[in-house]
Design an enzyme around this catalytic site. Sequence first.
Site, PDB file in Angstrom:
ATOM      1  N   CYS A 142      -2.749  -7.139  -4.943  1.00 53.86           N
ATOM      2  CA  CYS A 142      -1.299  -6.934  -4.855  1.00 53.86           C
ATOM      3  C   CYS A 142      -0.542  -7.614  -5.989  1.00 53.86           C
ATOM      4  CB  CYS A 142      -0.734  -7.387  -3.511  1.00 53.86           C
ATOM      5  SG  CYS A 142      -1.352  -6.461  -2.101  1.00 53.86           S
ATOM      6  N   GLY A 156      -1.658 -11.649  -1.338  1.00 54.81           N
ATOM      7  CA  GLY A 156      -2.635 -12.602  -0.818  1.00 54.81           C
ATOM      8  C   GLY A 156      -3.200 -12.196   0.522  1.00 54.81           C
TER       9      GLY A 156
END
Length: 355
Positions: A2, A77
């Site tokens: 991401c 994360g």
Amino acid sequence: MCGIVGQVELRGIVDHDLLVAMRDTLEHRGPHDAGSWLSADGRVGLGHRRLSFLDLSSAAHQPMPSEDERLWLTLNGEIYNHRELRRLLEARGHRFRSACDAEVVLHGYEEWGPAVLERLSGMFAFGLWDERAQELFLARDRFGIKPLYYFAHGDRLLFASEAKALLAHREVPREVDWSAVCDYLVYRYVPSPKCIWKGLAKLPPASWLRLGRDGAVTVREYWRLPPGDRQLPFDDAVAAVDAQLESAVRRHLESDVALGSFLSGGYDSSALVLYLDRIGYRAETFAVGFADWPGSEHRYAELVAERFGLEHHSRVLGRESLELVHRLAWTHDEPLGDISTVPTFAVSHLASRRV
């Protein structure tokens, strides 16, 4: 992996097209989905590039709002204890609309504010805008596994997962910080909070940043490694480390897609494969080696994979692999004097085709 990006203008308006352009410099971090959000007054913008592994549905789309749209979150994360936190928050009356760990951070901030960081076990960097308080909150995990850069100048604050996203903004100067060059020559990397680019900074590990409605920027450390003063008999220490490693491997297996494991044939990666086998997770394994080197570690990796009956993939690098340093210069944004980044990039590329 991401990628996240954000912009706050204390007196101006966010250029949405420019925000999207900044976000999409991070497409390699999140190829599966992209999103952006602008506040009603146009002064705040958040962007997200998503790599999907938990809750692959649109319910996990980011930037993600709270139920009353007071809070907006963009997170990079993984939160390993998200299931435990979800149960605790549901017991306190919170209602979830997705199964992703990002929503746990959102509800956790609603419940505990910045103290949610003390409860998170994982690797993360996130930006959260509070519409009611008119505050931006940034945070980074305890060991700085996930990157977070920011640029604070005048009436503007920008943040992103990588420096290249900030450099895509026309108001961010492209000047070298020569004191950071000196740090690089000493340490072979540029330690936080410095960045090789003048005006840019890295949020230090185990730290948060708050931008108040008055424009004041506050940075605080929220955690520090406690001193290791426990004394255990040898057998007890072995048992404790064994239990911790198995628990850590179990938590890392939280995913809605197949996971793999890097394997060098050395103690560390071989031990992780052992724990995966003990848990009953059959991961594909990946290794790189070097041509014309009798000690190339990929041979040992193949022996370990064979021992556990795993599907294994190896790539042998020749001299041509040094061409990767040009790609790595773009990838890292800053100089990094660690030649192991070449095989690390190669084995990551190999694994990404399968898991």
